[in-house]
Design a protein around this motif. Sequence first.
Motif, PDB file in Angstrom:
ATOM      1  N   THR A 104       0.991  -1.190   0.081  1.00  0.00           N
ATOM      2  CA  THR A 104       0.071   0.037   0.077  1.00  0.00           C
ATOM      3  C   THR A 104       0.823   1.369  -0.153  1.00  0.00           C
ATOM      4  O   THR A 104       0.598   2.276  -0.693  1.00  0.00           O
ATOM      5  CB  THR A 104      -0.935   0.007   1.225  1.00  0.00           C
ATOM      6  N   ASP A 105       2.212   1.162   0.683  1.00  0.00           N
ATOM      7  CA  ASP A 105       2.889   2.396   0.829  1.00  0.00           C
ATOM      8  C   ASP A 105       3.387   2.604  -0.730  1.00  0.00           C
ATOM      9  O   ASP A 105       3.558   3.568  -1.049  1.00  0.00           O
ATOM     10  CB  ASP A 105       4.117   2.263   1.671  1.00  0.00           C
ATOM     11  N   ALA A 106       3.924   1.600  -1.415  1.00  0.00           N
ATOM     12  CA  ALA A 106       4.320   1.579  -2.711  1.00  0.00           C
ATOM     13  C   ALA A 106       3.282   2.269  -3.473  1.00  0.00           C
ATOM     14  O   ALA A 106       3.537   3.144  -4.573  1.00  0.00           O
ATOM     15  CB  ALA A 106       4.648   0.250  -3.293  1.00  0.00           C
ATOM     16  N   PHE A 107       1.965   1.872  -3.600  1.00  0.00           N
ATOM     17  CA  PHE A 107       0.938   2.238  -4.371  1.00  0.00           C
ATOM     18  C   PHE A 107       0.732   3.689  -4.255  1.00  0.00           C
ATOM     19  O   PHE A 107       0.490   4.188  -5.128  1.00  0.00           O
ATOM     20  CB  PHE A 107      -0.264   1.488  -4.142  1.00  0.00           C
ATOM     21  N   LEU A 108       0.714   4.024  -2.953  1.00  0.00           N
ATOM     22  CA  LEU A 108       0.477   5.374  -2.389  1.00  0.00           C
ATOM     23  C   LEU A 108       1.634   6.340  -2.967  1.00  0.00           C
ATOM     24  O   LEU A 108       1.242   7.717  -3.458  1.00  0.00           O
ATOM     25  CB  LEU A 108       0.289   5.776  -0.951  1.00  0.00           C
ATOM     26  N   ALA A 109       2.957   5.940  -2.733  1.00  0.00           N
ATOM     27  CA  ALA A 109       3.962   6.683  -3.349  1.00  0.00           C
ATOM     28  C   ALA A 109       3.963   6.770  -4.897  1.00  0.00           C
ATOM     29  O   ALA A 109       4.239   8.103  -5.418  1.00  0.00           O
ATOM     30  CB  ALA A 109       5.459   5.857  -3.169  1.00  0.00           C
ATOM     31  N   VAL A 110       3.597   5.752  -5.721  1.00  0.00           N
ATOM     32  CA  VAL A 110       3.301   6.298  -7.032  1.00  0.00           C
ATOM     33  C   VAL A 110       2.163   6.835  -7.417  1.00  0.00           C
ATOM     34  O   VAL A 110       2.613   7.966  -8.130  1.00  0.00           O
ATOM     35  CB  VAL A 110       3.096   4.550  -7.816  1.00  0.00           C
ATOM     36  N   ALA A 111       1.159   6.869  -6.503  1.00  0.00           N
ATOM     37  CA  ALA A 111       0.005   7.639  -7.058  1.00  0.00           C
ATOM     38  C   ALA A 111       0.302   8.985  -6.712  1.00  0.00           C
ATOM     39  O   ALA A 111      -0.134   9.978  -7.631  1.00  0.00           O
ATOM     40  CB  ALA A 111      -1.146   7.355  -5.970  1.00  0.00           C
ATOM     41  N   ALA A 112       1.158   9.317  -5.548  1.00  0.00           N
ATOM     42  CA  ALA A 112       1.340  10.936  -5.452  1.00  0.00           C
ATOM     43  C   ALA A 112       2.448  11.294  -6.557  1.00  0.00           C
ATOM     44  O   ALA A 112       2.140  12.556  -6.870  1.00  0.00           O
ATOM     45  CB  ALA A 112       2.024  10.948  -4.051  1.00  0.00           C
ATOM     46  N   GLN A 113       3.159  10.543  -6.988  1.00  0.00           N
ATOM     47  CA  GLN A 113       4.136  11.048  -8.193  1.00  0.00           C
ATOM     48  C   GLN A 113       3.068  11.258  -9.531  1.00  0.00           C
ATOM     49  O   GLN A 113       3.454  12.356 -10.266  1.00  0.00           O
ATOM     50  CB  GLN A 113       5.120   9.890  -8.338  1.00  0.00           C
ATOM     51  N   ILE A 114       2.197  10.605  -9.834  1.00  0.00           N
ATOM     52  CA  ILE A 114       1.660  10.493 -10.889  1.00  0.00           C
ATOM     53  C   ILE A 114       0.783  11.888 -11.002  1.00  0.00           C
ATOM     54  O   ILE A 114       0.659  12.603 -11.866  1.00  0.00           O
ATOM     55  CB  ILE A 114       0.532   9.518 -11.117  1.00  0.00           C
ATOM     56  N   PHE A 115       0.336  12.224  -9.693  1.00  0.00           N
ATOM     57  CA  PHE A 115      -0.569  13.411  -9.543  1.00  0.00           C
ATOM     58  C   PHE A 115       0.279  14.719  -9.017  1.00  0.00           C
ATOM     59  O   PHE A 115      -0.224  15.765  -8.754  1.00  0.00           O
ATOM     60  CB  PHE A 115      -1.785  13.221  -8.645  1.00  0.00           C
ATOM     61  N   ALA A 116       1.563  14.605  -9.174  1.00  0.00           N
ATOM     62  CA  ALA A 116       2.396  15.635  -8.425  1.00  0.00           C
ATOM     63  C   ALA A 116       2.322  16.940  -9.178  1.00  0.00           C
ATOM     64  O   ALA A 116       2.388  17.954  -8.700  1.00  0.00           O
ATOM     65  CB  ALA A 116       3.793  15.214  -8.426  1.00  0.00           C
ATOM     66  N   ALA A 117       2.014  16.859 -10.592  1.00  0.00           N
ATOM     67  CA  ALA A 117       1.921  18.038 -11.442  1.00  0.00           C
ATOM     68  C   ALA A 117       0.617  18.292 -11.843  1.00  0.00           C
ATOM     69  O   ALA A 117       0.195  19.125 -12.723  1.00  0.00           O
ATOM     70  CB  ALA A 117       2.680  17.771 -12.680  1.00  0.00           C
ATOM     71  N   GLY A 118      -0.508  17.875 -10.983  1.00  0.00           N
ATOM     72  CA  GLY A 118      -1.912  18.276 -11.463  1.00  0.00           C
ATOM     73  C   GLY A 118      -2.706  16.794 -11.706  1.00  0.00           C
ATOM     74  O   GLY A 118      -2.278  15.740 -11.828  1.00  0.00           O
ATOM     75  N   ILE A 119      -4.087  17.102 -12.064  1.00  0.00           N
ATOM     76  CA  ILE A 119      -5.023  16.041 -12.190  1.00  0.00           C
ATOM     77  C   ILE A 119      -5.534  16.078 -13.703  1.00  0.00           C
ATOM     78  O   ILE A 119      -6.037  17.034 -13.981  1.00  0.00           O
ATOM     79  CB  ILE A 119      -5.850  16.122 -11.156  1.00  0.00           C
ATOM     80  N   THR A 120      -5.578  14.943 -14.194  1.00  0.00           N
ATOM     81  CA  THR A 120      -6.327  14.881 -15.580  1.00  0.00           C
ATOM     82  C   THR A 120      -6.738  13.549 -15.541  1.00  0.00           C
ATOM     83  O   THR A 120      -6.475  12.758 -14.866  1.00  0.00           O
ATOM     84  CB  THR A 120      -5.314  14.702 -16.609  1.00  0.00           C
TER      85      THR A 120
END
Length: 213
Positions: A104-120
Motif C-alpha cells: 500500500t505504501d508503494a501504491f500511494l508513493a506512485v499515486a502521489a508521483q502521478i498526480f504531483a503536477a496536477g490531475i487529468t
Amino acid sequence: MEVLRRSSVFAAEIMDAFDRSPTDKELVAQAKALGREFVHARLLRAGLSWSAPERAALAPGGRLAEVCAVLLRLGDELELIRPSIYRNVARQLNISLHSESMVTDAFLAVAAQIFAAGITWGKVVSLYLVAAGLAVDCVRQAQPAMVHALVDCLGEFVRKTLATWLRRRGGWTDVLKCVVSSNPGFHSHWLVTALCSFGRFLKATFFVLLPER
C-alpha cells in the motif's frame, strides 16, 4: 444472502448518486466500486480469479457500468501506448507482496508521483492501471487479500486527493467526455495525444525511492 442483500442496497445507493451532485463520501464509494470492477476485469483477462463478497455486479446499461467500461477502454489505450509500465509492477518497484504496508505504501508513493503536477483523466486511468497491475501480481503470488487492501487504499487516495476535483466536474460521469468516437479502436479521442505528452513522466513514476524497512 445477507451479504448479497447489502451489496444490492449499496449498489443502488451508488447509482442514485449519479443522478445528482455527489458528495465526497459517494465519490469515494464509487471509486472503490469502479476499482473492484476494474481489477476484476484485469484479473479475468490474466486468467485469474478473485473473491470479493462486497462486489455487486453492475447493472447493464447503468451509469456506473458505463463509466467502468470507459475507464477500461481508456486503460487499454494507455497500455498500448506504454505496454511495459503496467506489467510486473511489483518487480519494477522491487517490493515484497507479503507485506501489506509495503504494497500500500508503494501504491500511494506512485499515486502521489502521478498526480504531483496536477490531475487529468489520463492520470486517473493510470492510477487504476497501477492498482490493477499490483492486484494481478498479488493474486499470482497467492496474496489475494492484498487486493482488498489496494482497493481500500485507492478509495482513501481518491478521498484525500481527487474528490474535490471530481466534484467540480460533476462526478465520475465526466470521464464519458473523454471518448468522442464509438469506434472500438477510438484512436481519435483526446486522451491519446494527452498521454503521449507525459508518457515519459508515467514511466518515471516507477523509480520511486521507498523508505528502507
